[in-house]
Enzyme design. Structure first.
Site, PDB file in Angstrom:
ATOM      1  N   GLU A   1      17.816  27.274  -3.906  1.00 16.97           N
ATOM      2  CA  GLU A   1      16.615  27.350  -4.748  1.00 16.97           C
ATOM      3  C   GLU A   1      16.890  26.786  -6.139  1.00 16.97           C
ATOM      4  O   GLU A   1      16.550  27.401  -7.153  1.00 16.97           O
ATOM      5  CB  GLU A   1      16.133  28.806  -4.861  1.00 16.97           C
ATOM      6  CG  GLU A   1      15.919  29.483  -3.519  1.00 16.97           C
ATOM      7  CD  GLU A   1      15.309  30.885  -3.613  1.00 16.97           C
ATOM      8  OE1 GLU A   1      14.843  31.271  -4.695  1.00 16.97           O
ATOM      9  OE2 GLU A   1      15.314  31.579  -2.589  1.00 16.97           O
TER      10      GLU A   1
HETATM   11  O1  G3I Z   1      -1.530  32.656  -1.551  1.00 15.76           O
HETATM   12  C1  G3I Z   1      -2.158  33.308  -2.667  1.00 15.76           C
HETATM   13  C2  G3I Z   1      -3.437  32.629  -3.009  1.00 15.76           C
HETATM   14  O2  G3I Z   1      -4.323  32.740  -1.929  1.00 15.76           O
HETATM   15  C3  G3I Z   1      -3.998  33.270  -4.283  1.00 15.76           C
HETATM   16  O3  G3I Z   1      -5.141  32.570  -4.690  1.00 15.76           O
HETATM   17  C4  G3I Z   1      -2.976  33.223  -5.421  1.00 15.76           C
HETATM   18  C5  G3I Z   1      -3.456  33.929  -6.680  1.00 15.76           C
HETATM   19  O4  G3I Z   1      -2.416  34.677  -7.286  1.00 15.76           O
HETATM   20  O5  G3I Z   1      -1.804  33.868  -4.982  1.00 15.76           O
HETATM   21  C6  G3I Z   1      -1.219  33.216  -3.864  1.00 15.76           C
HETATM   22  O6  G3I Z   1      -0.044  33.840  -3.489  1.00 15.76           O
HETATM   23  C7  G3I Z   1       1.036  33.666  -4.376  1.00 15.76           C
HETATM   24  C8  G3I Z   1       2.139  32.923  -3.629  1.00 15.76           C
HETATM   25  O7  G3I Z   1       3.291  32.865  -4.436  1.00 15.76           O
HETATM   26  C9  G3I Z   1       1.736  31.524  -3.229  1.00 15.76           C
HETATM   27  O8  G3I Z   1       1.544  30.738  -4.347  1.00 15.76           O
HETATM   28  C10 G3I Z   1       1.497  35.050  -4.808  1.00 15.76           C
HETATM   29  O9  G3I Z   1       0.520  35.643  -5.635  1.00 15.76           O
HETATM   30  C11 G3I Z   1       2.814  34.942  -5.566  1.00 15.76           C
HETATM   31  O10 G3I Z   1       3.331  36.250  -5.816  1.00 15.76           O
HETATM   32  C12 G3I Z   1       3.812  34.157  -4.755  1.00 15.76           C
HETATM   33  O11 G3I Z   1       4.977  34.043  -5.527  1.00 15.76           O
HETATM   34  C13 G3I Z   1       6.140  33.573  -4.871  1.00 15.76           C
HETATM   35  C14 G3I Z   1       7.219  34.664  -4.918  1.00 15.76           C
HETATM   36  O12 G3I Z   1       8.429  34.169  -4.382  1.00 15.76           O
HETATM   37  C15 G3I Z   1       6.803  35.895  -4.097  1.00 15.76           C
HETATM   38  O13 G3I Z   1       6.692  35.579  -2.754  1.00 15.76           O
HETATM   39  C16 G3I Z   1       6.629  32.329  -5.612  1.00 15.76           C
HETATM   40  O14 G3I Z   1       5.671  31.278  -5.435  1.00 15.76           O
HETATM   41  C17 G3I Z   1       7.964  31.905  -5.064  1.00 15.76           C
HETATM   42  O15 G3I Z   1       8.466  30.843  -5.848  1.00 15.76           O
HETATM   43  C18 G3I Z   1       8.940  33.069  -5.092  1.00 15.76           C
HETATM   44  O16 G3I Z   1      10.123  32.634  -4.478  1.00 15.76           O
HETATM   45  C19 G3I Z   1      11.268  33.482  -4.605  1.00 15.76           C
HETATM   46  C20 G3I Z   1      12.074  33.324  -3.347  1.00 15.76           C
HETATM   47  O17 G3I Z   1      11.301  33.628  -2.227  1.00 15.76           O
HETATM   48  C21 G3I Z   1      13.324  34.189  -3.385  1.00 15.76           C
HETATM   49  N1  G3I Z   1      14.109  33.916  -4.567  1.00 15.76           N
HETATM   50  C22 G3I Z   1      13.392  33.992  -5.824  1.00 15.76           C
HETATM   51  C23 G3I Z   1      12.161  33.096  -5.796  1.00 15.76           C
HETATM   52  C24 G3I Z   1      11.444  33.121  -7.102  1.00 15.76           C
HETATM   53  O18 G3I Z   1      10.909  34.401  -7.354  1.00 15.76           O
END
Ligand code: G3I
Length: 360
Positions: free
Chosen positions: A263
């Site tokens: 990552e």
């Molecule tokens: O899919 C929904 C969408 O429908 C909605 O409109 C939008 C509004 O907030 O949210 C969207 O979901 C988001 C998703 O990312 C897709 O963009 C979630 O809120 C958001 O919490 C989610 O965040 C991701 C996070 O992990 C939690 O899963 C980040 O993009 C992603 O970069 C992050 O990745 C993690 C790795 O898995 C593990 N290591 C750390 C890394 C960074 O935190």
């Protein structure tokens, strides 16, 4: 008459040379990171965004041989409610990867932050059910994509943010540390060919945490648990010393497992590892800072090439690859510039630094 014919053929030859020159210059320009690398280079993507954004798609095709889903393949996306799997985005990712000859990396089967609320609630009340669910979920999921997902982060972030102890998640509290070994066994049963990774962050800078993970790997191997890879997220900061990163990567490689920088990004500012916990040290970025970042990216590629034996080089994946889309800013409530493409999707000095590190 003869002179005219001679002049004509000279003109044709010159035009041909000019044409070939243009074409080769064009293909030279189109060379991306993948063309400079002997191991896979990847990017994290959100499939709905990629399918709508041709500029992003172009960056992927130009540079990457591997993709990972940022969120589309997490448990909350696949099993959002009891009794119903939601495969559409994962299916779409598989189709996209196959259509475009990209390796698809599965992120992630078990992750405390990826656990949907309903699993948390039900699992808290019933450990027996949780153990059964872990098995069924992994076998259904990995089995469905057998031969199509090359490798999985089987367990993500199973250790505490700092230090060398297991993270006390729902999975650990209810099933004990055995949940990790079992998750690997279930995944291997469902797809014996897939590479299976343990993935975590800060391993390159927190020696106590790295030692804890290395001890777990030793134990898993001693118990014949089918782990084949170690992922280190590499969410780096400019002030993490190169010597510390190098030493840590050397220890990771000594496990004999495949090593994935899973990552990669590099920030200038800092944070306390929690949501909203950013500390804005720099409010803007200068050409000098961008040059220093380029050198850091170059060093990361070099450390990978120099410390990880070729047979263990699973690849390097960027976690978001544009400053426009980086997760860093919304997550830590920061303004930072951690990736290799800028907000306008132009390659930054970091891009060229990394490319240099791949090939020199
Ligand atoms: O899919 C929904 C969408 O429908 C909605 O409109 C939008 C509004 O907030 O949210 C969207 O979901 C988001 C998703 O990312 C897709 O963009 C979630 O809120 C958001 O919490 C989610 O965040 C991701 C996070 O992990 C939690 O899963 C980040 O993009 C992603 O970069 C992050 O990745 C993690 C790795 O898995 C593990 N290591 C750390 C890394 C960074 O935190």
């Amino acid at each position: 008459m003869q002179k005219t014919a001679e002049a004509y053929s000279k003109l044709m030859i010159l035009s041909l040379i000019f044409f070939i020159g243009c074409v080769s210059e064009q293909s030279e320009e189109k060379k991306g990171l993948k063309d400079f690398s002997s191991f896979p280079i990847g990017g994290a993507v959100e499939i709905r965004q990629v399918l709508q954004d041709t500029a992003l798609e172009a960056i992927i095709f130009e540079n990457f041989t591997s993709i990972t889903a940022t969120s589309d393949m997490k448990m909350y996306a696949i099993a959002p409610e009891e009794g119903n799997y939601k495969w559409d985005r994962a299916d779409s990712l598989v189709a996209f990867s196959q259509r475009n000859d990209l390796r698809l990396f599965g992120h992630t089967l078990v992750w405390h932050s990826g656990t949907p609320r309903w699993v948390f609630q039900k699992g808290t009340e019933d450990s027996l059910w949780l153990g059964d669910f872990l098995k069924t979920y992994i076998q259904d999921y990995v089995g469905r994509y057998k031969g199509k997902v090359a490798a999985w982060d089987v367990v993500n972030e199973g250790f505490d943010t700092q230090g060398g102890e297991y993270r006390k998640t729902l999975w650990y509290n209810k099933l004990g540390k055995e949940y990790i070994a079992n998750a690997f066994r279930y995944a291997h049963e469902a797809d014996p060919e897939a590479d299976l990774f343990y993935n975590d962050f800060n391993l390159e800078r927190d020696t106590a945490k790295l030692n804890g993970v290395l001890k777990m790997i030793e134990e898993l191997k001693a118990d014949d648990v089918p782990i084949t890879g170690l992922g280190v997220q590499m969410h780096l900061r400019m002030d993490i010393p190169d010597s510390l990163i190098r030493e840590s990567v050397r220890k990771m490689a000594a496990t004999g497992l495949k090593i994935h920088f899973s990552e990669l990004d590099i920030i200038f500012n800092t944070h306390d590892d929690t949501r909203g916990g950013g500390e804005q040290l720099y409010s803007s970025v200068t050409p000098k800072m961008l040059e220093q970042q380029a050198q850091k990216y170059e060093m990361v590629a070099k450390i990978y090439r120099e410390e990880v034996p070729v047979s263990q080089q699973f690849g390097i994946t960027f976690w978001d690859f544009t400053d426009r889309d980086t997760w860093i800013n919304p997550f830590f409530d920061l303004k930072d510039w951690p990736t290799i493409y800028d907000e306008k999707l132009e390659p930054k000095p970091a891009y060229f630094g990394f490319r240099k590190g791949l090939s020199e």
